[in-house]
Design a protein around this motif. Structure first.
Motif, mmCIF file in Angstrom:
data_model
loop_
_atom_site.group_PDB
_atom_site.id
_atom_site.type_symbol
_atom_site.label_atom_id
_atom_site.label_comp_id
_atom_site.label_asym_id
_atom_site.label_seq_id
_atom_site.Cartn_x
_atom_site.Cartn_y
_atom_site.Cartn_z
ATOM 1 N N PHE A 63 0.851 -1.191 0.000
ATOM 2 C CA PHE A 63 0.000 0.000 0.000
ATOM 3 C C PHE A 63 0.884 1.236 0.000
ATOM 4 C CE2 PHE A 63 -2.763 -3.234 1.604
ATOM 5 C CZ PHE A 63 -4.021 -2.897 1.139
ATOM 6 N N LEU A 64 0.592 2.132 -0.919
ATOM 7 C CA LEU A 64 1.298 3.407 -0.980
ATOM 8 C C LEU A 64 0.281 4.531 -0.961
ATOM 9 C CD1 LEU A 64 3.914 2.660 -3.769
ATOM 10 C CD2 LEU A 64 4.307 2.737 -1.315
ATOM 11 N N HIS A 65 0.616 5.587 -0.286
ATOM 12 C CA HIS A 65 -0.244 6.756 -0.226
ATOM 13 C C HIS A 65 -0.055 7.569 -1.496
ATOM 14 C CE1 HIS A 65 -1.801 10.597 1.284
ATOM 15 N NE2 HIS A 65 -2.453 9.861 2.160
ATOM 16 N N GLN A 66 -1.077 8.284 -1.919
ATOM 17 C CA GLN A 66 -1.015 9.108 -3.127
ATOM 18 C C GLN A 66 0.207 10.012 -3.107
ATOM 19 O OE1 GLN A 66 -4.228 11.872 -3.433
ATOM 20 N NE2 GLN A 66 -3.201 13.078 -4.975
ATOM 21 N N TYR A 67 0.494 10.630 -1.979
ATOM 22 C CA TYR A 67 1.633 11.547 -1.904
ATOM 23 C C TYR A 67 2.952 10.804 -2.088
ATOM 24 C CZ TYR A 67 -1.807 14.800 0.031
ATOM 25 O OH TYR A 67 -2.898 15.595 0.223
ATOM 26 N N SER A 68 3.043 9.581 -1.565
ATOM 27 C CA SER A 68 4.266 8.795 -1.707
ATOM 28 C C SER A 68 4.575 8.531 -3.173
ATOM 29 C CB SER A 68 4.135 7.457 -0.978
ATOM 30 O OG SER A 68 3.876 7.656 0.379
ATOM 31 N N THR A 69 3.561 8.124 -3.921
ATOM 32 C CA THR A 69 3.789 7.834 -5.335
ATOM 33 C C THR A 69 4.114 9.107 -6.096
ATOM 34 O OG1 THR A 69 1.430 7.968 -5.808
ATOM 35 C CG2 THR A 69 2.328 5.791 -5.332
ATOM 36 N N GLY A 70 3.490 10.212 -5.743
ATOM 37 C CA GLY A 70 3.795 11.490 -6.382
ATOM 38 C C GLY A 70 5.218 11.918 -6.141
ATOM 39 N N LEU A 79 -1.613 19.507 -2.192
ATOM 40 C CA LEU A 79 -0.424 20.337 -2.349
ATOM 41 C C LEU A 79 0.758 19.649 -1.691
ATOM 42 C CD1 LEU A 79 0.750 23.140 -3.229
ATOM 43 C CD2 LEU A 79 0.238 23.911 -0.896
ATOM 44 N N MET A 80 1.855 19.557 -2.421
ATOM 45 C CA MET A 80 3.131 19.120 -1.874
ATOM 46 C C MET A 80 4.094 20.291 -2.027
ATOM 47 S SD MET A 80 3.729 15.137 -2.909
ATOM 48 C CE MET A 80 3.644 15.366 -4.668
ATOM 49 N N VAL A 81 4.850 20.566 -0.972
ATOM 50 C CA VAL A 81 5.823 21.655 -1.001
ATOM 51 C C VAL A 81 7.189 21.059 -0.711
ATOM 52 C CG1 VAL A 81 6.495 23.876 -0.011
ATOM 53 C CG2 VAL A 81 4.068 23.276 -0.185
ATOM 54 N N LEU A 82 8.128 21.333 -1.616
ATOM 55 C CA LEU A 82 9.486 20.805 -1.475
ATOM 56 C C LEU A 82 10.490 21.942 -1.557
ATOM 57 C CD1 LEU A 82 7.999 18.691 -3.920
ATOM 58 C CD2 LEU A 82 9.564 17.339 -2.554
ATOM 59 N N ARG A 83 11.535 21.840 -0.735
ATOM 60 C CA ARG A 83 12.631 22.818 -0.801
ATOM 61 C C ARG A 83 13.913 22.082 -0.449
ATOM 62 N NH1 ARG A 83 11.962 27.798 2.928
ATOM 63 N NH2 ARG A 83 11.978 26.126 4.445
ATOM 64 N N GLN A 84 14.932 22.252 -1.260
ATOM 65 C CA GLN A 84 16.242 21.637 -1.055
ATOM 66 C C GLN A 84 16.121 20.140 -0.754
ATOM 67 O OE1 GLN A 84 17.915 24.183 1.967
ATOM 68 N NE2 GLN A 84 18.655 25.631 0.440
ATOM 69 N N HIS A 85 15.396 19.450 -1.602
ATOM 70 C CA HIS A 85 15.232 17.998 -1.543
ATOM 71 C C HIS A 85 14.497 17.513 -0.292
ATOM 72 C CE1 HIS A 85 17.997 17.889 -4.921
ATOM 73 N NE2 HIS A 85 18.812 18.640 -4.225
ATOM 74 N N GLN A 86 13.760 18.403 0.367
ATOM 75 C CA GLN A 86 13.004 18.007 1.552
ATOM 76 C C GLN A 86 11.531 18.318 1.360
ATOM 77 O OE1 GLN A 86 14.751 20.071 4.882
ATOM 78 N NE2 GLN A 86 16.148 18.375 5.281
ATOM 79 N N LEU A 87 10.695 17.390 1.812
ATOM 80 C CA LEU A 87 9.255 17.604 1.799
ATOM 81 C C LEU A 87 8.886 18.466 3.003
ATOM 82 C CD1 LEU A 87 6.418 16.923 0.673
ATOM 83 C CD2 LEU A 87 6.418 14.958 2.221
ATOM 84 N N LEU A 88 8.283 19.619 2.738
ATOM 85 C CA LEU A 88 7.858 20.519 3.813
ATOM 86 C C LEU A 88 6.405 20.326 4.189
ATOM 87 C CD1 LEU A 88 9.530 23.849 2.606
ATOM 88 C CD2 LEU A 88 10.452 22.132 4.183
ATOM 89 N N LEU A 89 5.583 20.001 3.197
ATOM 90 C CA LEU A 89 4.148 19.888 3.435
ATOM 91 C C LEU A 89 3.530 18.960 2.409
ATOM 92 C CD1 LEU A 89 1.567 21.116 4.927
ATOM 93 C CD2 LEU A 89 1.436 22.659 2.980
ATOM 94 N N SER A 90 2.550 18.201 2.858
ATOM 95 C CA SER A 90 1.756 17.364 1.980
ATOM 96 C C SER A 90 0.345 17.379 2.558
ATOM 97 C CB SER A 90 2.335 15.948 1.958
ATOM 98 O OG SER A 90 1.621 15.134 1.087
ATOM 99 N N ARG A 91 -0.572 18.014 1.838
ATOM 100 C CA ARG A 91 -1.892 18.228 2.415
ATOM 101 C C ARG A 91 -2.939 18.393 1.316
ATOM 102 N NH1 ARG A 91 -3.845 22.488 6.954
ATOM 103 N NH2 ARG A 91 -5.951 21.735 6.952
#
Length: 146
Positions: free
Chosen positions: A20-27, A51-63
């Motif tokens: 099982f993978l979450h939608q955000y994981s596959t994205g 919305l997924m927010v990424l900065r410098q190879h890090q996930l900041l938000l997934s909502r």
């Protein structure tokens, strides 16, 4: 996860090797490296967007948020930028899903963000009446079944 418990248990029982993978994981897996430019990836559905927010190879938000008007979307995006200290003129806003280039939402986004692109599906679509960015979320799920 959007799968009800009884259905998930049935699937696990009948398909014990299923993953099982979450939608955000596959994205996230489909994005690859993001570099130093902050990225906001918005995928629109009818009445909601994720919305997924990424900065410098890090996930900041997934909502995911519900919305009724373009102003609701702008509010959530601006609030997110403020919360994470993202410069709207330098950040890349990548949009996909059910959003048209001629929509009021798309026009409203350009009033607040300088770098907007449509995230296209990685596979080639046969010629049809719908733009490829409508199917990006489906494309992200493709590795789960291949």
């Amino acid at each position: 996860y959007a799968v009800p418990v009884l259905q998930r248990e049935w699937i696990q029982h009948h398909f014990p090797t299923a993953v099982f993978l979450h939608q955000y994981s596959t994205g996230l897996k489909s994005l690859g490296a993001t570099g130093d430019t902050p990225m906001l990836l918005a995928d629109f559905r009818n009445g909601s967007f994720s919305l997924m927010v990424l900065r410098q190879h890090q996930l900041l938000l997934s909502r995911t948020w519900q919305y009724q008007s373009p102003e609701d979307v702008i509010y959530y995006l601006l609030r997110t930028c403020d919360e994470f200290g993202l410069n709207r003129t330098e950040s890349q806003l990548s949009i996909s899903g059910f959003i048209d280039k001629d929509s009021s939402l798309h026009k409203e986004l350009y009033g607040y963000f300088a770098q907007i692109t449509f995230r296209e599906a990685a596979w080639q679509m046969p010629q049809n009446e719908y733009p490829a960015h409508y199917f990006t979320a489906v494309n992200d799920l493709y590795p789960c079944v291949s």
